[in-house]
Design an enzyme around this catalytic site. Structure first.
Site, PDB file in Angstrom:
ATOM      1  N   SER A 109       0.979  -1.188  -0.098  1.00 19.59           N
ATOM      2  CA  SER A 109       0.215   0.090   0.213  1.00 19.59           C
ATOM      3  C   SER A 109       0.949   1.281  -0.147  1.00 19.59           C
ATOM      4  CB  SER A 109      -1.266  -0.106   1.301  1.00 19.59           C
ATOM      5  OG  SER A 109      -1.967   0.824   1.061  1.00 19.59           O
ATOM      6  N   ASP A 159      -9.671  -3.868  -6.203  1.00 20.74           N
ATOM      7  CA  ASP A 159      -9.154  -3.328  -5.071  1.00 20.74           C
ATOM      8  C   ASP A 159      -9.831  -1.780  -4.895  1.00 20.74           C
ATOM      9  OD1 ASP A 159      -7.363  -1.794  -3.035  1.00 20.74           O
ATOM     10  OD2 ASP A 159      -5.665  -2.763  -4.120  1.00 20.74           O
ATOM     11  N   HIS A 172      -7.340  -5.144  -0.683  1.00 12.63           N
ATOM     12  CA  HIS A 172      -6.329  -4.295  -0.809  1.00 12.63           C
ATOM     13  C   HIS A 172      -5.172  -5.009  -0.122  1.00 12.63           C
ATOM     14  CE1 HIS A 172      -4.346  -0.582  -1.422  1.00 12.63           C
ATOM     15  NE2 HIS A 172      -4.053  -0.362  -0.214  1.00 12.63           N
TER      16      HIS A 172
END
Length: 263
Positions: A95, A217, A245
């Site tokens: 991320s 996502d 995610h």
């Protein structure tokens, strides 16, 4: 300052092997890699850590000024590399940590020799032809909601971020992780994350890079993965079957296989 204690650094795996650093995302800590990192311990020296303000890091070391941009988090990575004398490391960033890794690798390519970018996004806000997945108003609303009721925001957002509604225990784990984070620090990290724009940094990456893009996502749609792939010279893109995610939690086997195939 003792960087190992400050960032709760844990080293495992094959001593003397090529270092492999696992870096967590917003509202998380190094435990998010518990299903992935052990798969590399036979061959690599694995390094896990918590950013200052997360997990079991030393909260007293937190500085609102330093961590007002992702450069402060990139410095955490480079501090750990310097303390452990790591060179040519494989950096696995999830991320927002994907862009942290990009910044660190651009600043000191000697330290980070390979980038594995898991669900990366250089900018969350749409901009002209660029699709980030959110409008400016969306992000403003998200940040305002987080500011006014962090615990409520966490319980609402975590399941959306995690995806996989048929496995609610995953969303619960992420909710609990968000809720363990100091709310004031989390608010600033969220603002730093969701308002960042690192698109111009992607073209400066001079080390091999793999982008792992989930098939669905909510935070980083497929267009973002394709954008990052096009922007980083010579990078590879793997489109995963995994959804959500956080494939490091929801699909660790597929995540491990994709990383090993690239390496």
């Amino acid at each position: 300052m003792d960087i190992v204690a400050r960032n709760n650094v844990k080293v495992a795996g094959r001593r003397g092997g090529r270092p492999m650093i696992f870096s967590h995302g917003f509202g998380c800590d190094q435990s998010m890699w518990r299903y992935v990192a052990p798969a590399f311990e036979d061959e690599y020296e694995t390094v896990l850590f918590d950013y200052v303000g997360a997990g079991r890091s030393e909260l007293s070391a937190y500085s609102a000024e330093r961590y007002a941009s992702l450069d402060g988090y990139a410095q955490d990575v480079l501090d750990v590399c310097e303390e452990l004398d790591l060179t040519g490391a494989v950096f696995v960033g999830h991320s927002v940590s994907a862009m942290v890794g990009v910044l660190a690798a651009v600043r000191e390519p000697r330290r980070l020799g390979t980038l594995i970018l898991v669900a990366p996004s250089p900018r969350y806000i749409d901009d002209g032809d660029y699709v980030g997945g959110f409008s400016g108003a969306d992000i403003e609303e998200l940040v305002d909601s987080l500011d006014s009721n962090y615990l409520g925001w966490s319980s609402q957002m975590a399941p959306v971020v995690m995806g996989n509604p048929d496995r609610p225990e995953l969303g619960e784990e992420l909710t609990n992780s968000f809720c363990r984070t100091d709310p004031e620090i989390a608010k600033q990290f969220a603002r730093t994350t969701f308002l960042s724009d690192n698109r111009d940094d992607l073209g400066k990456v001079a080390v091999p890079a793999l982008i792992l893009q989930c098939s669905h996502d909510a935070l980083a749609p497929p267009q973002v993965g394709h954008y990052v792939h096009r922007a980083i010279p010579g990078s590879e893109l793997t489109l995963m079957r995994a959804t959500g995610h956080c494939p490091n939690l929801s699909a660790p086997e597929e995540t491990i296989a994709a990383i090993k195939a690239f390496l």
